[in-house]
Design a protein around this motif. Structure first.
Motif, PDB file in Angstrom:
ATOM      1  N   ALA A 157       0.827  -1.206   0.000  1.00  0.00           N
ATOM      2  CA  ALA A 157       0.000   0.000   0.000  1.00  0.00           C
ATOM      3  C   ALA A 157       0.861   1.257   0.000  1.00  0.00           C
ATOM      4  O   ALA A 157       0.564   2.237  -0.698  1.00  0.00           O
ATOM      5  N   GLN A 158       1.942   1.247   0.762  1.00  0.00           N
ATOM      6  CA  GLN A 158       2.827   2.412   0.828  1.00  0.00           C
ATOM      7  C   GLN A 158       3.449   2.710  -0.537  1.00  0.00           C
ATOM      8  O   GLN A 158       3.463   3.863  -0.991  1.00  0.00           O
ATOM      9  N   VAL A 159       3.960   1.678  -1.193  1.00  0.00           N
ATOM     10  CA  VAL A 159       4.589   1.868  -2.497  1.00  0.00           C
ATOM     11  C   VAL A 159       3.556   2.303  -3.540  1.00  0.00           C
ATOM     12  O   VAL A 159       3.848   3.129  -4.414  1.00  0.00           O
ATOM     13  N   ALA A 160       2.347   1.773  -3.445  1.00  0.00           N
ATOM     14  CA  ALA A 160       1.299   2.152  -4.382  1.00  0.00           C
ATOM     15  C   ALA A 160       0.971   3.644  -4.266  1.00  0.00           C
ATOM     16  O   ALA A 160       0.815   4.340  -5.283  1.00  0.00           O
ATOM     17  N   GLY A 200       5.364  -4.543  -2.359  1.00  0.00           N
ATOM     18  CA  GLY A 200       5.567  -3.342  -3.158  1.00  0.00           C
ATOM     19  C   GLY A 200       5.540  -3.593  -4.643  1.00  0.00           C
ATOM     20  O   GLY A 200       5.388  -2.647  -5.443  1.00  0.00           O
ATOM     21  N   ALA A 201       5.696  -4.852  -5.049  1.00  0.00           N
ATOM     22  CA  ALA A 201       5.615  -5.196  -6.466  1.00  0.00           C
ATOM     23  C   ALA A 201       4.242  -5.735  -6.854  1.00  0.00           C
ATOM     24  O   ALA A 201       3.946  -5.872  -8.037  1.00  0.00           O
ATOM     25  N   CYS A 202       3.416  -6.026  -5.860  1.00  0.00           N
ATOM     26  CA  CYS A 202       2.125  -6.663  -6.127  1.00  0.00           C
ATOM     27  C   CYS A 202       0.939  -5.702  -6.067  1.00  0.00           C
ATOM     28  O   CYS A 202       0.016  -5.803  -6.879  1.00  0.00           O
ATOM     29  N   VAL A 203       0.952  -4.779  -5.134  1.00  0.00           N
ATOM     30  CA  VAL A 203      -0.216  -3.904  -4.933  1.00  0.00           C
ATOM     31  C   VAL A 203      -0.306  -2.773  -5.956  1.00  0.00           C
ATOM     32  O   VAL A 203      -1.406  -2.481  -6.445  1.00  0.00           O
ATOM     33  N   ILE A 230      -2.409  -3.386  -9.029  1.00  0.00           N
ATOM     34  CA  ILE A 230      -3.849  -3.459  -8.743  1.00  0.00           C
ATOM     35  C   ILE A 230      -4.441  -2.058  -8.702  1.00  0.00           C
ATOM     36  O   ILE A 230      -5.508  -1.793  -9.269  1.00  0.00           O
ATOM     37  N   LEU A 231      -3.728  -1.140  -8.044  1.00  0.00           N
ATOM     38  CA  LEU A 231      -4.191   0.251  -8.003  1.00  0.00           C
ATOM     39  C   LEU A 231      -4.278   0.825  -9.413  1.00  0.00           C
ATOM     40  O   LEU A 231      -5.261   1.511  -9.755  1.00  0.00           O
ATOM     41  N   ALA A 232      -3.265   0.543 -10.235  1.00  0.00           N
ATOM     42  CA  ALA A 232      -3.257   1.064 -11.603  1.00  0.00           C
ATOM     43  C   ALA A 232      -4.432   0.530 -12.415  1.00  0.00           C
ATOM     44  O   ALA A 232      -5.065   1.269 -13.183  1.00  0.00           O
ATOM     45  N   ALA A 286      -9.083   4.985  -6.924  1.00  0.00           N
ATOM     46  CA  ALA A 286      -8.212   3.812  -6.798  1.00  0.00           C
ATOM     47  C   ALA A 286      -7.475   3.785  -5.473  1.00  0.00           C
ATOM     48  O   ALA A 286      -6.921   2.732  -5.100  1.00  0.00           O
ATOM     49  N   MET A 287      -7.458   4.887  -4.735  1.00  0.00           N
ATOM     50  CA  MET A 287      -6.822   4.885  -3.416  1.00  0.00           C
ATOM     51  C   MET A 287      -7.536   3.950  -2.445  1.00  0.00           C
ATOM     52  O   MET A 287      -7.047   3.705  -1.341  1.00  0.00           O
TER      53      MET A 287
END
Length: 238
Positions: free
Chosen positions: A38-41, A159-162, A165-167, A179-180
């Motif tokens: 979530a942080q990286v997203a 950080g590589a997975c979430v 999904i947001l995008a 998307a947040m």
């Protein structure tokens, strides 16, 4: 770190159990995965959010706003570290992660400078979460400390997975703000660990146990006396 943990928790039946039964470690690793993702997203799509929700904001200006938000992150890290000297870290962790969820949720519906402020506050409260999850997760596991720490730190793979999904959600709804909701969902999942470490006895007792053991590391004087006795015995045998 591992030696300190072993000395602190000598005789604990919990730390003597097999690693695969250390459920607190795996819960912490899961929380780390969700939190880091979530942080990286948020950091990755911060500029997109600002340019979409704040009128006449270019990508260059959005990058400057991101730098300010990172400054808020740094301030939060120092302030959290200070408060942890006064109260138990698990309390600060619960408070800060609660702030993350509250302000990130507000960023979904707010626009303009208000929405920007909500994300700045989100980054402020994110600051202490990662290291605190690691610190609390390895408490009370004794000889399993190294392996447990590896599992928890490995949660950064989130950080590589979430972010993708947001995008995907942002593209589908044509709104980064909407998307947040994805980071909020993962923050809530990480929040289960913050609740457990504060309200579940098995978690809470392990988190508070550090420093309470009567086991102590051998003092320097004792080690020197042992060495002298060893040398004397060697000479006598000769």
């Amino acid at each position: 770190m591992a030696q300190q943990a072993e000395l602190t928790h000598v005789g604990d039946t919990e730390s003597e159990r097999p690693f695969w039964t250390q459920y607190r470690v795996f819960h912490a690793a899961f929380a780390q995965f969700c939190y880091t993702g979530a942080q990286v997203a948020i950091a990755g799509y911060f500029i997109n959010y600002v340019t979409e929700t704040r009128g006449e904001t270019s990508s260059a200006l959005g990058a400057k706003f991101l730098a300010i938000a990172q400054g808020c992150f740094a301030i939060g890290r120092f302030s959290g570290s200070f408060f942890m000297r006064l109260v138990k870290p698990r309390y600060i962790f619960l408070l800060y992660l609660s702030g993350v969820i509250a302000f990130c949720s507000a960023a979904i519906t707010q626009r303009g400078n208000t929405g920007l402020a909500m994300l700045n506050l989100t980054l402020f409260f994110e600051s202490v979460c990662f290291p605190t999850i690691v610190a609390l997760g390895i408490r009370g596991i004794g000889r399993h400390t190294k392996r447990g720490a590896g599992w928890i730190v490995g949660g950064v793979v989130g950080g590589a997975c979430v972010p993708p999904i947001l995008a995907r959600v942002a593209d589908a709804r044509n709104s980064t703000a909407f998307a947040m909701i994805i980071p909020v969902i993962f923050f809530v999942l990480a929040y289960t660990y913050a609740l457990a470490v504060n309200f579940v006895p098995g978690y809470r007792e392990a988190a508070d146990k550090v420093g309470g053991s009567t086991s102590e590391a051998p003092k320097a004087e004792d080690r020197s006396l042992d060495n002298e006795k060893g040398s004397a015995s060697g000479k006598e045998s000769v």
